[in-house]
Design a protein around this motif. Structure first.
Motif, mmCIF file in Angstrom:
data_model
loop_
_atom_site.group_PDB
_atom_site.id
_atom_site.type_symbol
_atom_site.label_atom_id
_atom_site.label_comp_id
_atom_site.label_asym_id
_atom_site.label_seq_id
_atom_site.Cartn_x
_atom_site.Cartn_y
_atom_site.Cartn_z
ATOM 1 N N ARG A 77 0.840 -1.198 0.000
ATOM 2 C CA ARG A 77 0.000 0.000 0.000
ATOM 3 C C ARG A 77 0.876 1.250 0.000
ATOM 4 N NH1 ARG A 77 -4.935 1.256 4.125
ATOM 5 N NH2 ARG A 77 -4.525 3.466 4.326
ATOM 6 N N LEU A 98 -4.214 4.390 -11.818
ATOM 7 C CA LEU A 98 -4.959 3.707 -10.752
ATOM 8 C C LEU A 98 -6.397 3.426 -11.167
ATOM 9 C CD1 LEU A 98 -3.595 5.526 -7.567
ATOM 10 C CD2 LEU A 98 -3.081 3.188 -8.336
ATOM 11 N N ASP A 99 -7.006 4.338 -11.925
ATOM 12 C CA ASP A 99 -8.366 4.098 -12.434
ATOM 13 C C ASP A 99 -8.411 2.794 -13.220
ATOM 14 O OD1 ASP A 99 -9.356 6.482 -11.375
ATOM 15 O OD2 ASP A 99 -9.273 7.570 -13.293
ATOM 16 N N GLU A 102 -7.698 -0.275 -10.970
ATOM 17 C CA GLU A 102 -8.850 -0.556 -10.111
ATOM 18 C C GLU A 102 -9.968 -1.212 -10.927
ATOM 19 O OE1 GLU A 102 -10.861 1.665 -6.349
ATOM 20 O OE2 GLU A 102 -10.791 2.845 -8.210
ATOM 21 N N SER A 103 -10.209 -0.725 -12.130
ATOM 22 C CA SER A 103 -11.231 -1.330 -13.009
ATOM 23 C C SER A 103 -10.909 -2.786 -13.317
ATOM 24 C CB SER A 103 -11.347 -0.552 -14.317
ATOM 25 O OG SER A 103 -11.872 0.724 -14.068
ATOM 26 N N VAL A 107 -6.022 -3.276 -8.010
ATOM 27 C CA VAL A 107 -5.794 -2.421 -6.845
ATOM 28 C C VAL A 107 -7.127 -1.926 -6.316
ATOM 29 C CG1 VAL A 107 -3.523 -1.600 -7.651
ATOM 30 C CG2 VAL A 107 -5.561 -0.237 -8.101
ATOM 31 N N THR A 108 -7.089 -1.523 -5.063
ATOM 32 C CA THR A 108 -8.213 -0.801 -4.471
ATOM 33 C C THR A 108 -7.684 0.541 -3.999
ATOM 34 O OG1 THR A 108 -7.795 -1.737 -2.275
ATOM 35 C CG2 THR A 108 -9.407 -2.884 -3.664
ATOM 36 N N ARG A 109 -8.587 1.506 -3.869
ATOM 37 C CA ARG A 109 -8.204 2.820 -3.349
ATOM 38 C C ARG A 109 -9.069 3.142 -2.144
ATOM 39 N NH1 ARG A 109 -7.810 6.494 -8.738
ATOM 40 N NH2 ARG A 109 -9.517 5.166 -9.332
ATOM 41 N N GLU A 110 -8.435 3.856 -1.221
ATOM 42 C CA GLU A 110 -9.128 4.233 0.004
ATOM 43 C C GLU A 110 -8.610 5.587 0.464
ATOM 44 O OE1 GLU A 110 -8.741 2.643 4.528
ATOM 45 O OE2 GLU A 110 -9.108 1.111 2.992
ATOM 46 N N ALA A 121 -3.464 3.524 -2.386
ATOM 47 C CA ALA A 121 -3.694 2.446 -3.341
ATOM 48 C C ALA A 121 -3.081 1.194 -2.744
ATOM 49 C CB ALA A 121 -3.033 2.764 -4.672
ATOM 50 N N THR A 124 -4.737 -5.772 -4.650
ATOM 51 C CA THR A 124 -5.695 -6.808 -4.287
ATOM 52 C C THR A 124 -4.957 -8.150 -4.343
ATOM 53 O OG1 THR A 124 -6.346 -7.148 -6.578
ATOM 54 C CG2 THR A 124 -7.609 -5.500 -5.315
#
Length: 183
Positions: A77, A98-99, A102-103, A107-110, A121, A124
């Motif tokens: 992260r 990152l878009d 993530e799609s 990765v995930t974003r928080e 970021a 996963t």
């Protein structure tokens, strides 16, 4: 007679240097011996690397982000700002990368709970599997590309390229003075 810098048969850069020497003998085109070859080598490298990444549904930019997260260690992260700095791109460029990641579910974003401007970021499980697989294939591919160099030559070239990068950084920090008559 033009001095040939490469051993064996002349390469494209040797031929270009011979042409410059013939057409403008007073012009020192010798930087091309290094930078021309570096550029041509990079284009070949980029093609070979892109082929590998394409097979895995990635591009160089996506792998760069995934690898930066993987190298950071568990929990894999980083902030978007840290990733931008590592990748030498703008935060907007990282956002776009990152878009896409993530799609793809890599990765995930928080948002940070204390500072909503900060976005983290994180890889996963799927992203971790992908980057581990691609990293192994990528470094095996790079090793194949360097097969024409022995270990000592690889180390020497690595040191020289490091020195070249410092020289380029110095050139960035010290732009040439405008020549008379330039706009």
């Amino acid at each position: 007679m033009t001095r040939r810098s490469s051993p064996g048969r002349p390469d494209a850069v040797d031929l270009i240097l011979e042409q410059w020497a013939r057409e403008l003998p007073a012009l020192d085109a010798s930087p091309m011996e290094v930078l021309g070859r570096l550029h041509r080598s990079f284009l070949r490298y980029q093609g070979l690397v892109s082929e590998l990444f394409d097979r895995h549904g990635l591009n160089m930019a996506a792998f760069d982000v995934l690898a930066a997260l993987r190298r950071s260690g568990a929990p894999y992260r980083r902030t978007a700002g840290e990733l931008a700095q590592i990748a030498l791109v703008t935060t907007g460029g990282i956002t776009l990368r990152l878009d896409r990641l993530e799609s793809a579910g890599l990765v995930t974003r928080e948002r940070d709970s204390d500072d909503r401007r900060v976005v983290f970021a994180q890889l996963t499980d799927k992203g971790l599997d992908v980057v581990n697989t691609v990293a192994k294939a990528h470094f095996a591919n790079e090793d194949r590309m360097l097969a024409g160099l022995n270990e000592a030559e690889r180390r020497q070239l690595g040191l020289l390229l490091s020195k070249l990068e410092r020289s380029l950084e110095h050139a960035e920090q010290n732009p040439p003075a405008a020549a008379a008559g330039e706009a």
